[in-house]
Design an enzyme around this catalytic site. Structure first.
Site, short mmCIF file in Angstrom:
data_model
loop_
_atom_site.label_atom_id
_atom_site.label_comp_id
_atom_site.label_asym_id
_atom_site.label_seq_id
_atom_site.Cartn_x
_atom_site.Cartn_y
_atom_site.Cartn_z
N ASP A 21 23.84 -4.47 17.67
CA ASP A 21 23.00 -4.84 18.81
C ASP A 21 23.85 -4.99 20.08
OD1 ASP A 21 20.68 -5.55 20.14
OD2 ASP A 21 20.83 -7.66 19.61
N GLY A 22 23.27 -4.60 21.20
CA GLY A 22 23.91 -4.86 22.48
C GLY A 22 24.34 -3.64 23.26
N ASN A 23 24.02 -2.43 22.78
CA ASN A 23 24.42 -1.23 23.52
C ASN A 23 23.87 -1.21 24.94
OD1 ASN A 23 25.69 -0.39 21.20
ND2 ASN A 23 24.22 1.20 20.69
N ARG A 25 22.69 -3.70 26.83
CA ARG A 25 23.21 -4.76 27.69
C ARG A 25 24.66 -4.50 28.08
NH1 ARG A 25 21.54 -9.67 24.07
NH2 ARG A 25 21.16 -7.95 22.60
N ARG A 34 21.76 3.54 29.80
CA ARG A 34 21.73 3.07 28.42
C ARG A 34 22.39 4.07 27.47
NH1 ARG A 34 18.47 -1.27 27.31
NH2 ARG A 34 18.13 -0.59 25.16
N HIS A 38 24.97 3.68 24.16
CA HIS A 38 24.80 4.23 22.81
C HIS A 38 26.01 5.08 22.41
CE1 HIS A 38 20.88 2.55 22.67
NE2 HIS A 38 20.34 3.39 23.53
N SER A 66 15.71 1.44 14.33
CA SER A 66 14.67 0.68 13.65
C SER A 66 13.31 1.35 13.82
CB SER A 66 14.60 -0.75 14.20
OG SER A 66 14.01 -0.77 15.48
N LEU A 132 33.74 5.16 0.03
CA LEU A 132 32.84 4.25 0.74
C LEU A 132 31.47 4.88 0.78
CD1 LEU A 132 32.42 1.70 2.66
CD2 LEU A 132 32.76 3.32 4.54
N ARG A 195 18.97 -13.42 14.65
CA ARG A 195 17.79 -13.11 13.85
C ARG A 195 18.03 -11.79 13.12
NH1 ARG A 195 16.36 -12.65 19.28
NH2 ARG A 195 16.02 -10.52 20.00
N SER A 197 15.61 -9.37 12.65
CA SER A 197 14.87 -8.28 13.29
C SER A 197 14.41 -7.22 12.29
CB SER A 197 15.70 -7.65 14.41
OG SER A 197 15.88 -8.57 15.47
#
Length: 246
Positions: A21-23, A25, A34, A38, A66, A132, A195, A197
């Site tokens: 989260d936060g790309n 902002r 934006r 990303h 999401s 992985l 949270r 989300s």
């Protein structure tokens, strides 16, 4: 590693899941579009992957897109899916060479046929790798995951292949998009928000939660080490009473 953990046997989580989260902002704070956020976030993914492999994590799940992200503006959705196409075409072979197995979870039917074909090719190419397992949650929502599992079980009950009175938690988990993947040991969210989300709602029942006050594009190997240090300090009982020391 923190000094007080040096020399001690430190538990490493098998499965780390991250809400990246936060790309937006991060970009806004720099006066950038934006999309720049990303793109910087994709660089953070590469750092995160390196850290996970170096520290012996077996499964890494990243909340990349999401189900709610479809409601964003058409241009941002196009930018996000365009970035996904780029990395599928230019980065998958690098991950394959590193021994990374790639899997996708979510309602992939919402993507166009061409993109779905590329997702399938990435999974098929890397299916035999075991260093992985990277799960990318795309068009994913925890509630949607639960609903589709209920629908599948309901169809099996209707067809007479399962007795609804005999359904167990293990049966239910086997019908989630994460079937065959162990539940996350720790879930991390960046950007300072606290949270989930709609992320891995069933699977997070006993996950340790870590919230970091850092925007995702700034996430680095040091932040990953912090997560593992915090995890190593926590006592995981899964609801059981602590065992008295002798």
């Amino acid at each position: 590693m923190s000094p007080d953990l040096v020399g001690k046997k430190v538990a490493v989580p098998a499965h780390v899941a991250i809400i990246m989260d936060g790309n937006g902002r991060w970009a806004g704070a720099r006066g950038l579009p934006r999309l720049a956020g990303h793109r910087a976030g994709a660089d953070a993914v590469a750092r995160c992957l390196r850290a996970a492999m170096q520290r012996g994590v077996t499964y890494l799940t990243l909340y990349a897109f999401s189900s709610e992200n479809w409601s964003r503006g058409p241009q941002e959705v196009a930018d996000l899916t365009g970035l996904l196409r780029y990395y599928l075409r230019h980065k998958v072979r690098e991950l394959h060479a590193e021994g990374v197995q790639i899997r996708f979870i979510g309602d992939l039917s919402r993507f166009d046929a061409g993109l779905r074909a590329e997702l399938t090719r990435a999974e098929e190419l890397t299916a035999g790798n075991s260093r992985l397992v990277l799960l990318l949650a795309l068009s994913y929502g925890g509630r949607g995951d639960i609903v589709q599992a209920v629908q599948r079980l309901a169809r099996a009950s209707r067809d007479g292949t399962i007795d609804p009175d005999q359904i167990t938690e293990a049966d239910f988990a086997a019908h989630l998009w994460t079937a065959g993947i162990p539940d996350p040991d720790v879930i991390v969210r960046t950007s300072g928000e606290c949270r989930l989300s709609n992320f891995l709602l069933w699977q997070s029942a006993y996950a340790e939660l870590v919230f970091l006050d850092v925007f995702w594009p700034d996430f680095n190997e040091g932040h990953f080490a912090t997560v593992l240090d915090l995890y190593a300090r926590r006592e995981r009982r899964f609801g059981a009473r602590p065992v008295a020391s002798a």
